[in-house]
Design an enzyme around this catalytic site. Structure first.
Site: not given
Ligand code: CP
Length: 300
Positions: A53, A80, A101
């Protein structure tokens, strides 16, 4: 400008637009027209590990002529004690789109409420991974020419995998016949099944026995050990299912095996060179699909 937080936020028409745009991007990649986002900056903010991703969003942004800011959780001021909220506010001032993420479910939605620029959910805990679902639908369409009526088996840790939650929703919307196959302890959240039944009239079946006789697509995911409270339980579950050559010996010759990756022990390396293995092709589709996502989210 628009956010992309959950596959639930999109209707069929919008998903089809993303898929059409991805196809256009894929063609453009081969003809070299790559300046649609020239002058833009995309911030990649990964609070959880990622290869595909993170890298494919970077590749997608760069292919479109944008620049990328890469935020490293461990070397940033979050180490921190700076809050996620303040971090999002800062990055929103530096970039034209935030790709986020995070291990917390709802983190991307929270960020979208704070940011003035588009936020793209690159996976929030066990909740959603909408861009992976777009890649999965795009890959199935490319391989099979349709989604409606296909027999698709989702196999693995259906309880914790955000990819599976998002994908069941997408497949149900497009009229696939879905079988949910997992060890008893790793069944998908029943609320999601109720939701797809109610919204799309889907009738997913649940089983713990793998039967590939009529299967068009076998979509496998790993045990999500990072979401288990007991690591030994995760290891034990890892041994519960394995997609190997013996299992596939009676499968239809045109069965496509997909996997969001990373794969651990559930798919042995000897499968990689068979006609069944389509997961590396699937991962490669991440670039045009995420180009389409960045372009649509930033340019509208
Ligand atoms: N498919 C996927 O989300 O892979 P990664 O966790 O490597 O981003």
């Amino acid at each position: 400008m628009q956010d992309l937080i959950s596959i639930r936020d999109l209707d069929k028409k919008e998903i089809e637009l993303y898929l059409k745009e991805a196809s256009r991007m894929e063609k453009m990649l081969s003809s070299g027209q790559l300046s649609l986002l020239k002058g833009c900056i995309v911030a990649n903010m990964f609070f959880e590990p990622s290869t595909r991703t993170n890298m494919s969003f970077q590749a997608a942004a760069k292919r479109l002529g944008a620049k990328v800011l890469t935020f490293h959780h461990s070397t940033s001021s979050t180490a921190k004690g700076e809050t996620f909220a303040d971090t999002v506010r800062m990055m929103d001032g530096y970039a034209d789109a935030l790709v986020i993420r995070h291990s917390m479910e709802g983190a991307a939605r929270f960020a979208a409420d704070l940011a003035s620029n588009p936020v793209i959910n690159a996976g929030d805990g066990g909740n959603q991974h909408p861009t992976q679902t777009l890649i999965d639908l795009y890959t199935i369409l490319k391989l099979k020419g349709k989604i409606e009526g296909l027999n698709v088996t989702l196999l693995g840790d259906l309880k914790h995998a955000r990819t599976m939650r998002s994908l069941l929703y997408g497949l149900s919307m497009f009229g696939a016949e879905v079988t949910l196959c997992s060890p008893e302890q790793l069944k998908i959240d029943p609320e999601i099944i109720s939701e797809v039944k109610e919204k799309f009239g889907a009738k997913p079946t649940q089983t713990s026995k793998i039967d590939l006789a009529k299967c068009d697509v076998l979509y496998v995911c790993r045990i999500q050990k990072e979401r288990f409270s007991d690591p030994y339980e995760a290891e034990r579950m890892q041994k519960e299912f394995r997609v190997d050559l013996e299992l596939l010996s009676n499968a239809p010759k045109n069965l496509a095996v997909l996997h969001p990756l990373p794969k651990i022990d559930e798919i042995p390396p000897e499968l990689d060179s068979t006609q069944f293995a389509k997961y590396f092709e699937q991962a490669k589709n991440g670039v045009p699909v995420r180009m389409a996502v960045l372009y649509r989210c930033i340019r509208g």
